[in-house]
Design a protein around this motif. Structure first.
Motif, short mmCIF file in Angstrom:
data_model
loop_
_atom_site.label_atom_id
_atom_site.label_comp_id
_atom_site.label_asym_id
_atom_site.label_seq_id
_atom_site.Cartn_x
_atom_site.Cartn_y
_atom_site.Cartn_z
N ALA A 59 9.26 -15.30 -17.82
CA ALA A 59 9.93 -14.11 -17.29
C ALA A 59 11.06 -14.49 -16.32
O ALA A 59 11.85 -13.64 -15.92
CB ALA A 59 8.91 -13.23 -16.56
N LYS A 60 11.15 -15.76 -15.96
CA LYS A 60 12.16 -16.18 -14.97
C LYS A 60 13.11 -17.21 -15.57
O LYS A 60 12.67 -18.09 -16.33
CB LYS A 60 11.46 -16.78 -13.74
CG LYS A 60 10.60 -15.79 -12.99
CD LYS A 60 9.96 -16.45 -11.77
CE LYS A 60 9.15 -15.43 -10.98
NZ LYS A 60 8.40 -16.06 -9.87
N THR A 61 14.39 -17.12 -15.20
CA THR A 61 15.36 -18.13 -15.61
C THR A 61 15.31 -19.26 -14.58
O THR A 61 15.56 -19.04 -13.39
CB THR A 61 16.79 -17.54 -15.64
OG1 THR A 61 16.75 -16.38 -16.46
CG2 THR A 61 17.78 -18.53 -16.19
N VAL B 188 -5.66 -20.35 -5.99
CA VAL B 188 -5.18 -19.92 -4.67
C VAL B 188 -3.75 -19.43 -4.79
O VAL B 188 -2.90 -20.13 -5.37
CB VAL B 188 -5.25 -21.07 -3.64
CG1 VAL B 188 -4.69 -20.62 -2.29
CG2 VAL B 188 -6.68 -21.56 -3.47
N LYS B 189 -3.50 -18.24 -4.27
CA LYS B 189 -2.14 -17.68 -4.27
C LYS B 189 -1.74 -17.24 -2.86
O LYS B 189 -2.55 -16.63 -2.15
CB LYS B 189 -2.07 -16.45 -5.20
CG LYS B 189 -2.07 -16.78 -6.69
CD LYS B 189 -0.81 -17.55 -7.06
CE LYS B 189 -0.54 -17.56 -8.55
NZ LYS B 189 0.38 -16.54 -8.98
N GLY B 190 -0.53 -17.53 -2.47
CA GLY B 190 0.00 -17.05 -1.19
C GLY B 190 0.45 -15.60 -1.34
O GLY B 190 1.03 -15.23 -2.35
N ALA C 51 0.48 -6.41 -5.39
CA ALA C 51 0.62 -5.63 -6.63
C ALA C 51 0.92 -6.54 -7.82
O ALA C 51 0.42 -6.32 -8.93
CB ALA C 51 1.72 -4.59 -6.46
N TYR C 52 1.72 -7.59 -7.60
CA TYR C 52 2.10 -8.53 -8.66
C TYR C 52 0.91 -9.42 -9.06
O TYR C 52 0.68 -9.69 -10.24
CB TYR C 52 3.28 -9.36 -8.15
CG TYR C 52 3.73 -10.52 -9.03
CD1 TYR C 52 4.32 -10.30 -10.27
CD2 TYR C 52 3.58 -11.83 -8.58
CE1 TYR C 52 4.75 -11.37 -11.06
CE2 TYR C 52 4.01 -12.90 -9.36
CZ TYR C 52 4.59 -12.67 -10.60
OH TYR C 52 5.01 -13.72 -11.37
N GLU C 53 0.16 -9.86 -8.05
CA GLU C 53 -0.90 -10.85 -8.29
C GLU C 53 -2.21 -10.24 -8.77
O GLU C 53 -2.98 -10.91 -9.47
CB GLU C 53 -1.18 -11.64 -7.00
CG GLU C 53 -0.02 -12.46 -6.47
CD GLU C 53 0.34 -13.64 -7.37
OE1 GLU C 53 -0.45 -13.96 -8.29
OE2 GLU C 53 1.40 -14.24 -7.15
N VAL D 165 -3.39 -24.35 -7.21
CA VAL D 165 -2.32 -23.51 -6.66
C VAL D 165 -1.20 -23.51 -7.70
O VAL D 165 -0.45 -24.49 -7.81
CB VAL D 165 -1.77 -24.06 -5.31
CG1 VAL D 165 -0.68 -23.14 -4.77
CG2 VAL D 165 -2.89 -24.20 -4.30
N PRO D 166 -1.11 -22.46 -8.51
CA PRO D 166 -0.09 -22.43 -9.56
C PRO D 166 1.17 -21.70 -9.11
O PRO D 166 1.14 -20.91 -8.18
CB PRO D 166 -0.78 -21.62 -10.66
CG PRO D 166 -1.58 -20.62 -9.89
CD PRO D 166 -1.97 -21.26 -8.57
N GLY D 167 2.27 -21.98 -9.79
CA GLY D 167 3.49 -21.24 -9.50
C GLY D 167 4.67 -21.82 -10.23
O GLY D 167 4.56 -22.86 -10.88
N SER D 168 5.80 -21.13 -10.10
CA SER D 168 7.04 -21.64 -10.68
C SER D 168 7.63 -22.75 -9.79
O SER D 168 8.24 -23.69 -10.29
CB SER D 168 8.07 -20.51 -10.83
OG SER D 168 7.58 -19.51 -11.67
N GLY E 51 -0.63 -23.09 -23.20
CA GLY E 51 -1.81 -22.25 -23.02
C GLY E 51 -1.89 -21.57 -21.67
O GLY E 51 -0.95 -21.57 -20.88
N LEU E 52 -3.05 -21.03 -21.45
CA LEU E 52 -3.30 -20.20 -20.27
C LEU E 52 -3.53 -21.05 -19.02
O LEU E 52 -4.04 -22.18 -19.12
CB LEU E 52 -4.54 -19.34 -20.50
CG LEU E 52 -4.45 -18.30 -21.61
CD1 LEU E 52 -5.85 -17.80 -21.97
CD2 LEU E 52 -3.56 -17.14 -21.19
N LEU E 53 -3.24 -20.45 -17.88
CA LEU E 53 -3.55 -21.11 -16.61
C LEU E 53 -5.05 -21.43 -16.52
O LEU E 53 -5.45 -22.50 -16.05
CB LEU E 53 -3.11 -20.19 -15.47
CG LEU E 53 -3.53 -20.56 -14.06
CD1 LEU E 53 -2.99 -21.93 -13.69
CD2 LEU E 53 -3.05 -19.50 -13.08
N VAL E 54 -5.88 -20.49 -16.98
CA VAL E 54 -7.33 -20.73 -16.88
C VAL E 54 -7.79 -21.88 -17.79
O VAL E 54 -8.83 -22.49 -17.53
CB VAL E 54 -8.16 -19.45 -17.16
CG1 VAL E 54 -7.97 -18.44 -16.04
CG2 VAL E 54 -7.86 -18.87 -18.52
#
Ligand code: PNS
Length: 160
Positions: free
Chosen positions: A41-43, A91-93, A101-103, A7-10, A76-79
């Motif tokens: 892309a995010k501060t 897994v993404k919520g 659209a984003y995911e 489960v990845p994320g900021s 590197g990449l998430l994968v």
């Protein structure tokens, strides 16, 4: 063969919506990696190590069972991380069509790159309006974030 998911994320910071998805995913997979990824892309509000610590405390207070690992990934990449730990699923919520659209492009690219599938999971509708950016804004302006975040995060943001 054990089923391992990421489960990845900021998670800047982790919200009740994230925790809801983490709990559901932990009930499905043999091992779950909650991965804090720096998103250029995010501060960011919180350092990555702080985000990891708050996720660990939030999971502990939720009392979820299962094998849950909380860590971060900055190279590197998430994968690449998925391959390293033997995870075949991300897994993404998904709260809305905006999230779809984003995911969607990321899910297709991650499958192209490494054959890692993405599963979209619906959180409890009670959390459908909750986002980390909303929490950051309310906290910055002195509002009460307790309805949107785990107790550990609310306490941390109050002290800050
Ligand atoms: O919580 P976020 O900011 O929406 O999470 C997005 C994140 C960090 C999961 C995404 O940006 C990501 O996967 N970054 C890792 C870099 C990568 O692998 N990019 C190529 C595939 S999209």
């Amino acid at each position: 063969m054990s089923r391992i998911a990421v489960v990845p994320g900021s998670f800047d910071p982790v919200t009740l919506g994230h925790i809801d998805v983490i709990g559901r995913a932990a009930g499905i997979f043999d091992q779950l990696h909650v991965l804090v990824v720096h998103n250029p892309a995010k501060t960011a509000l919180l350092p990555v190590a702080q985000r990891v610590s708050l996720i660990e405390k939030s999971i502990a207070e939720s009392g979820f069972g299962g094998d849950i690992i909380v860590t971060s990934w900055s190279v590197g990449l998430l994968v690449d991380y998925c391959t390293e730990v033997g995870a075949s699923v991300i897994v993404k919520g998904i709260r809305s069509q905006v999230d779809v659209a984003y995911e969607t492009p990321m899910a297709i690219v991650n499958r192209d790159l490494a054959g890692v599938e993405t599963i979209f999971m619906l959180p409890d509708p009670a959390h459908a309006h909750v986002s980390s950016s909303l929490v950051r804004q309310v906290a910055a302006l002195g509002g009460d974030v307790a309805p949107y975040v785990p107790q550990a995060v609310a306490t941390f943001l109050q002290k800050r």
